[in-house]
Design an enzyme around this catalytic site. Structure first.
Site, PDB file in Angstrom:
ATOM      1  N   LYS A 105       0.795  -1.222   0.000  1.00 16.92           N
ATOM      2  CA  LYS A 105       0.000   0.000   0.000  1.00 16.92           C
ATOM      3  C   LYS A 105       0.833   1.281   0.000  1.00 16.92           C
ATOM      4  O   LYS A 105       0.367   2.332  -0.459  1.00 16.92           O
ATOM      5  CB  LYS A 105      -0.946   0.006   1.198  1.00 16.92           C
ATOM      6  CG  LYS A 105      -2.131  -0.932   1.070  1.00 16.92           C
ATOM      7  CD  LYS A 105      -3.163  -0.389   0.086  1.00 16.92           C
ATOM      8  CE  LYS A 105      -4.471  -1.161   0.155  1.00 16.92           C
ATOM      9  NZ  LYS A 105      -5.490  -0.598  -0.755  1.00 16.92           N
ATOM     10  N   SER A 122       0.724  -9.821  -0.535  1.00 18.32           N
ATOM     11  CA  SER A 122       0.508  -8.377  -0.537  1.00 18.32           C
ATOM     12  C   SER A 122       0.744  -7.690   0.800  1.00 18.32           C
ATOM     13  O   SER A 122       0.952  -6.474   0.831  1.00 18.32           O
ATOM     14  CB  SER A 122      -0.902  -8.054  -1.041  1.00 18.32           C
ATOM     15  OG  SER A 122      -1.885  -8.642  -0.224  1.00 18.32           O
TER      16      SER A 122
END
Length: 327
Positions: free
Chosen positions: A54, A310
């Site tokens: 992110k 992720s």
């Protein structure tokens, strides 16, 4: 609708992020190849600053704010990974940050966000409109909203992940046939799909989602954005978007091969595999692409397949459940 990002935007993002976001390595493990019959390339974003991909998107967006906007700082809503990324980006640029976070979210993510210096506003994920709350905070603080996924600068920043993976694969004389990407609102998979279209156009790009939160898969099949009912298991808290973004879906409906869905048991197995063999701690939402691979839902036989891990921001109690369930 805002203009869609393109590969030039991703290249520009890579330049902005150089030296600020980490270039995470490409990992391989012979057991993955043996189990799947393919050549498996792993992109481990738990090693990224703030513990997830992110930062790429949040920082790319923050870096493009003009000086007068930076004075008011930034606002976002997030279950945790985008929260930490936005808080980190704000700290790097000397800006205040206000983050709306669901009260039932992972404590480790909330505390990490606070350590980056952000002010946290808790809300009820089931009763509060997060977009309306963010708009209220923006108006009160004179701040700029950095969305978790549905913004061209955020999407472009996330796409730098796939650029790195393709470059590292080429350096190893490998060419990707497929890439599986953990998917919530669709920003990461959209950015990756745009990068793959430019750098590896024959490769398939697959969105992977947790069971009960497969809005991207269903939306791709229907040809229009469909919402989740909010009743699915909350294990993969990083992926619990209410529906695909307008921008992300505009990219994904054109470029994705489809969507794959994994169960909690498959997620726990992937978390345990990453811990035992890759020596990486992965959160549930960050493990769904590996889960799809290990469950045979991504067919890797005779192919070179990339998978994204992720994020790695997982509460100790949840991680203990994964280890116990997959023992």
């Amino acid at each position: 609708m805002q203009d869609l990002p393109n590969f030039a935007d991703i290249e520009a993002a890579a330049g902005r992020l150089r030296g600020l976001a980490l270039r995470t390595p490409m990992l391989r493990h012979p057991l993955l190849d043996e189990l799947t019959g393919g050549t498996i390339l792993v992109k481990p974003e738990p090693l990224q600053r703030t513990g997830s991909f992110k930062l790429r998107g949040a920082l790319n967006a923050a870096l493009q704010l003009p000086p007068e906007a930076r004075c008011g700082g930034v606002v976002t809503y997030s279950s945790g990974n985008h929260a930490q990324a936005t808080a980190c980006a704000a700290q790097l640029l000397g800006m205040p940050a206000v983050i709306a976070m669901p009260a039932d979210g992972a404590v480790i993510k909330r505390e990490a966000t606070r350590r980056w210096g952000a002010e946290i506003q808790l809300f009820d994920r089931h009763d509060v409109d997060r977009e309306a709350l963010a708009a209220q905070l923006v108006a009160e603080r004179g701040a700029t909203f950095i969305p978790p996924f549905d913004h061209p600068h955020v999407i472009a920043g996330q796409g730098t992940l796939a650029v790195e993976l393709v470059e590292d694969a080429r350096a190893a004389d490998l060419a990707l046939d497929a890439l599986a990407v953990c998917t919530g609102g669709g920003g990461l998979v959209a950015g990756c799909a745009l990068a793959m279209e430019a750098l590896a156009p024959v490769a398939e790009v697959w969105a992977v989602e947790p069971e009960g939160w497969d809005d991207t898969r269903r939306s791709l099949a229907a040809g229009e954005r469909l919402a989740n009912d909010g009743q699915g298991d909350g294990l993969c808290d990083a992926l619990l978007a209410p529906r695909p973004g307008a921008l992300t879906f505009a990219v994904n409906r054109r470029l994705l091969a489809g969507g794959l869905v994994v169960t909690p048991a498959e997620v726990f197995r992937a978390m345990r595999f990453a811990f035992d063999h890759l020596k990486i701690v992965v959160e549930p939402g960050g493990a769904v692409a590996l889960a799809a691979l290990l469950a045979g839902k991504l067919d890797a036989r005779g192919r070179c397949c990339g998978i994204v891990l992720s994020g790695g921001n997982v509460d100790a109690a949840v991680f203990a459940r994964a280890l116990q369930a997959a023992a």
